[in-house]
Write a protein that holds these residues in place. Structure first.
Motif, PDB file in Angstrom:
ATOM      1  N   PHE A  56       0.831  -1.211   0.000  1.00  0.00           N
ATOM      2  CA  PHE A  56       0.000   0.000   0.000  1.00  0.00           C
ATOM      3  C   PHE A  56       0.863   1.258   0.000  1.00  0.00           C
ATOM      4  O   PHE A  56       0.526   2.240  -0.671  1.00  0.00           O
ATOM      5  N   GLU A  57       1.976   1.237   0.736  1.00  0.00           N
ATOM      6  CA  GLU A  57       2.875   2.398   0.715  1.00  0.00           C
ATOM      7  C   GLU A  57       3.347   2.682  -0.709  1.00  0.00           C
ATOM      8  O   GLU A  57       3.375   3.840  -1.141  1.00  0.00           O
ATOM      9  N   HIS A  58       3.692   1.635  -1.433  1.00  0.00           N
ATOM     10  CA  HIS A  58       4.140   1.784  -2.816  1.00  0.00           C
ATOM     11  C   HIS A  58       3.020   2.361  -3.698  1.00  0.00           C
ATOM     12  O   HIS A  58       3.250   3.300  -4.480  1.00  0.00           O
ATOM     13  N   ILE A  59       1.807   1.804  -3.582  1.00  0.00           N
ATOM     14  CA  ILE A  59       0.673   2.284  -4.386  1.00  0.00           C
ATOM     15  C   ILE A  59       0.392   3.758  -4.081  1.00  0.00           C
ATOM     16  O   ILE A  59       0.209   4.574  -4.994  1.00  0.00           O
ATOM     17  N   ILE A  60       0.359   4.110  -2.805  1.00  0.00           N
ATOM     18  CA  ILE A  60       0.078   5.491  -2.405  1.00  0.00           C
ATOM     19  C   ILE A  60       1.149   6.434  -2.946  1.00  0.00           C
ATOM     20  O   ILE A  60       0.836   7.505  -3.481  1.00  0.00           O
ATOM     21  N   ARG A  61       2.406   6.051  -2.822  1.00  0.00           N
ATOM     22  CA  ARG A  61       3.513   6.881  -3.317  1.00  0.00           C
ATOM     23  C   ARG A  61       3.385   7.089  -4.832  1.00  0.00           C
ATOM     24  O   ARG A  61       3.508   8.210  -5.331  1.00  0.00           O
ATOM     25  N   GLU A  62       3.132   5.999  -5.557  1.00  0.00           N
ATOM     26  CA  GLU A  62       2.993   6.087  -7.018  1.00  0.00           C
ATOM     27  C   GLU A  62       1.793   6.955  -7.409  1.00  0.00           C
ATOM     28  O   GLU A  62       1.906   7.807  -8.291  1.00  0.00           O
ATOM     29  N   ASP A  63       0.639   6.725  -6.762  1.00  0.00           N
ATOM     30  CA  ASP A  63      -0.571   7.479  -7.109  1.00  0.00           C
ATOM     31  C   ASP A  63      -0.431   8.958  -6.758  1.00  0.00           C
ATOM     32  O   ASP A  63      -0.929   9.821  -7.479  1.00  0.00           O
ATOM     33  N   SER A  64       0.234   9.255  -5.651  1.00  0.00           N
ATOM     34  CA  SER A  64       0.410  10.653  -5.242  1.00  0.00           C
ATOM     35  C   SER A  64       1.275  11.424  -6.234  1.00  0.00           C
ATOM     36  O   SER A  64       1.073  12.625  -6.439  1.00  0.00           O
ATOM     37  N   ALA A  65       2.224  10.752  -6.850  1.00  0.00           N
ATOM     38  CA  ALA A  65       3.136  11.397  -7.793  1.00  0.00           C
ATOM     39  C   ALA A  65       2.600  11.418  -9.225  1.00  0.00           C
ATOM     40  O   ALA A  65       3.104  12.161 -10.065  1.00  0.00           O
ATOM     41  N   ASN A  66       1.578  10.612  -9.509  1.00  0.00           N
ATOM     42  CA  ASN A  66       1.066  10.476 -10.874  1.00  0.00           C
ATOM     43  C   ASN A  66      -0.156  11.372 -11.063  1.00  0.00           C
ATOM     44  O   ASN A  66      -1.162  11.219 -10.375  1.00  0.00           O
ATOM     45  N   ARG A  67      -0.084  12.274 -12.029  1.00  0.00           N
ATOM     46  CA  ARG A  67      -1.208  13.189 -12.252  1.00  0.00           C
ATOM     47  C   ARG A  67      -2.443  12.479 -12.824  1.00  0.00           C
ATOM     48  O   ARG A  67      -3.519  13.053 -12.881  1.00  0.00           O
ATOM     49  N   ARG A  68      -2.302  11.226 -13.229  1.00  0.00           N
ATOM     50  CA  ARG A  68      -3.430  10.468 -13.783  1.00  0.00           C
ATOM     51  C   ARG A  68      -3.981   9.430 -12.807  1.00  0.00           C
ATOM     52  O   ARG A  68      -4.743   8.553 -13.206  1.00  0.00           O
ATOM     53  N   SER A  69      -3.596   9.508 -11.545  1.00  0.00           N
ATOM     54  CA  SER A  69      -4.102   8.563 -10.550  1.00  0.00           C
ATOM     55  C   SER A  69      -4.473   9.309  -9.276  1.00  0.00           C
ATOM     56  O   SER A  69      -3.897  10.354  -8.968  1.00  0.00           O
ATOM     57  N   LEU A  70      -5.436   8.753  -8.548  1.00  0.00           N
ATOM     58  CA  LEU A  70      -5.911   9.372  -7.309  1.00  0.00           C
ATOM     59  C   LEU A  70      -6.317   8.276  -6.337  1.00  0.00           C
ATOM     60  O   LEU A  70      -7.100   7.392  -6.684  1.00  0.00           O
TER      61      LEU A  70
END
Length: 181
Positions: A56-70
């Motif tokens: 989950f830490e990985h998913i949250i980090r990736e989504d927070s940095a990606n303008r196409r994910s939330l």
């Protein structure tokens, strides 16, 4: 992407919807297992496709940095009671769309939490240049289907006999989409 925290009140419960952060990972891991065991409306049974806190830490980090994910969480009474995710792609041919998914603890159904997670996701998508939100929902989940239609989603198709449930019967998955000009 990260959004500003929003506050809501319904039926005597205050709750917030905010972007997930790394500190939420352990609680999200536990909540996902719990919710998977509360309903057959989701793809998984309790414990299947388990995501540990570091996942989950990985998913949250990736989504927070990606303008196409939330990645959003709903917090009530000091704990996370639901979450949603819009996952996008940088691939050119599908970069205009995201896939939406939502989970809310059964104890918190009826408080508008799923509705507000959806509203915040739509608002983010519309303001971020996302043109299409897609989702899939079990054919028997009438409440969700009606909610999605209320927010402009249309049925795009059926995946016939797509899910096998505990009653030993097969059920269709409804594929829905909302396009924003």
């Amino acid at each position: 992407m990260v959004i500003q925290k929003q506050e809501f009140y319904k039926k005597g419960i205050y709750y917030t919807v905010r972007s997930a952060n790394g500190k939420d990972a352990k609680e999200l891991s536990e909540l996902r297992v719990q919710i998977d065991g509360e309903t057959e409306n989701l793809d998984r049974e309790r414990g299947e496709a388990y995501i540990d806190p570091s996942g989950f830490e990985h998913i949250i980090r990736e989504d927070s940095a990606n303008r196409r994910s939330l990645f959003l969480v709903a917090v009530a009474e000091g704990r996370i009671v639901g979450f949603s995710r819009c996952q996008g792609s940088d691939l050119t041919r599908v970069s205009h769309k995201v896939e939406f998914g939502v989970c809310v603890s059964r104890d918190y159904w009826g408080y508008g939490i799923g509705t507000n997670l959806l509203k915040e996701s739509i608002s983010w998508a519309d303001s971020s240049g996302i043109k299409k939100i897609t989702l899939s929902v079990l054919e028997t989940n009438d409440r969700a289907i009606q909610l999605y239609k209320k927010f402009g989603f249309e049925v795009e198709g059926l995946l016939k006999k797509d899910k096998w449930l505990s009653d030993g019967k097969y059920y269709d998955t409804v594929v829905m989409g909302r396009f924003h000009e």
